[in-house]
Structure formats: C-alpha cells, structure tokens
Design a protein around this motif. Structure first.
Motif, mmCIF file in Angstrom:
data_model
loop_
_atom_site.group_PDB
_atom_site.id
_atom_site.type_symbol
_atom_site.label_atom_id
_atom_site.label_comp_id
_atom_site.label_asym_id
_atom_site.label_seq_id
_atom_site.Cartn_x
_atom_site.Cartn_y
_atom_site.Cartn_z
ATOM 1 N N LEU A 1 0.827 -1.210 0.000
ATOM 2 C CA LEU A 1 0.000 0.000 0.000
ATOM 3 C C LEU A 1 0.860 1.258 0.000
ATOM 4 N N LEU A 2 1.896 1.266 0.840
ATOM 5 C CA LEU A 2 2.774 2.442 0.916
ATOM 6 C C LEU A 2 3.580 2.636 -0.368
ATOM 7 N N GLU A 3 4.061 1.545 -0.943
ATOM 8 C CA GLU A 3 4.823 1.650 -2.196
ATOM 9 C C GLU A 3 3.946 2.162 -3.330
ATOM 10 N N GLY A 4 2.635 1.918 -3.234
ATOM 11 C CA GLY A 4 1.701 2.444 -4.218
ATOM 12 C C GLY A 4 1.374 3.910 -3.986
ATOM 13 N N GLY A 5 1.942 4.497 -2.918
ATOM 14 C CA GLY A 5 1.739 5.908 -2.634
ATOM 15 C C GLY A 5 0.489 6.204 -1.835
ATOM 16 N N CYS A 6 -0.092 5.205 -1.210
ATOM 17 C CA CYS A 6 -1.339 5.404 -0.472
ATOM 18 C C CYS A 6 -1.071 6.025 0.900
ATOM 19 N N VAL A 7 -1.802 7.085 1.203
ATOM 20 C CA VAL A 7 -1.809 7.688 2.532
ATOM 21 C C VAL A 7 -3.258 8.022 2.855
ATOM 22 N N VAL A 8 -3.755 7.514 3.961
ATOM 23 C CA VAL A 8 -5.144 7.721 4.344
ATOM 24 C C VAL A 8 -5.246 8.981 5.194
ATOM 25 N N HIS A 9 -6.063 9.934 4.719
ATOM 26 C CA HIS A 9 -6.313 11.180 5.460
ATOM 27 C C HIS A 9 -7.804 11.276 5.729
#
Length: 138
Positions: free
Chosen positions: A120-128
């Motif tokens: 998820l992080l390598e895909g650039g996902c950040v949950v806001h």
C-alpha cells in the motif's frame, strides 16, 4: 526494532491520523480496490482496528480479501495481527480461552501484515480521514 514496531511505523505512515480517528473511515484506494480502516475499540493506550481491502469477485460482488483485526499499542508503539481472513478462511492468533496459537502462525501473520502495508505504501497510499491520496505530495 522488532516486526511489531516496524509494522507500527508502517501503519502510521499509511494512516497518519490513526490516533485521532473516532469512527470507521472507508477509503477508496486507486488501483487497490476499497480499503477500509475501522476503529473498533479504544481503551487507554490500546486500540483494536480492522483493515480490509475489497476486490471484485468473478461473480460481480465485492469480497473482503484480505481482512485483518489488529491490536495497536501507542504506549509500546507496536501493532499485532490478531485475526486474518481471506477467501481461503480465517486464522487467529489467540483463542477464546486466551491461549495462543503456534508461534510460527503469529510470525507468519505479522510478516504478511508488514508486506501488505508495504504494498500500500509503495503504491503511494496515505489515508487522510475520508480520503486516500496517492503520489509524492500525499
């Protein structure tokens, strides 16, 4: 740093406002299906959260695969996978009588959790909150 501390840092990178979340947030993750991060319970420095990623079943309905229940300790800065579910079934680390399953299952589930967070992080996902932002400006 052990796997529980490493995974804690990864989870906070994915969900920076995790400690401020009071209700379930559902987040759409482009290219990864629907990602749900739900706070189920909080008591002092411990939270119980559920993370699930939905994909479309060949018959057309959405299926949570995978789904994990995770214990988060802000005091120890650790997370631990408790229950894992996918299309093959359910695996749990602790049973109703408070006994622990074998150590290899515990390690396997927490390694999987770390790999899932990495993807998820390598895909650039950040949950806001209600949003999942992708890209370097997230």
């Amino acid at each position: 740093m052990n796997i529980y501390q490493q995974n804690y840092r990864k989870l906070l990178a994915l969900v920076p406002m995790l400690h401020e979340m009071g209700i379930a947030d559902k987040n759409k993750v482009p290219d990864y299906g629907a990602l749900n991060v739900d706070v189920l319970y909080r008591f002092n420095e411990v939270s119980l959260i559920s993370i699930s990623q939905y994909c479309e079943h060949p018959l057309g309905h959405m299926v949570a695969d995978p789904s994990m229940m995770i214990a988060v300790s802000t005091e120890l800065e650790t997370i631990e996978a408790l229950i894992f579910q996918n299309h093959l079934g359910v695996r749990r680390i602790y049973f109703d009588d408070k006994s622990e399953s074998c150590v290899s299952v515990k390690l396997e589930m927490n390694k999987f959790l770390g790999c899932w967070l990495d993807v998820l992080l390598e895909g650039g996902c950040v949950v806001h909150g209600e949003l999942c932002v992708q890209g370097p400006d997230a």
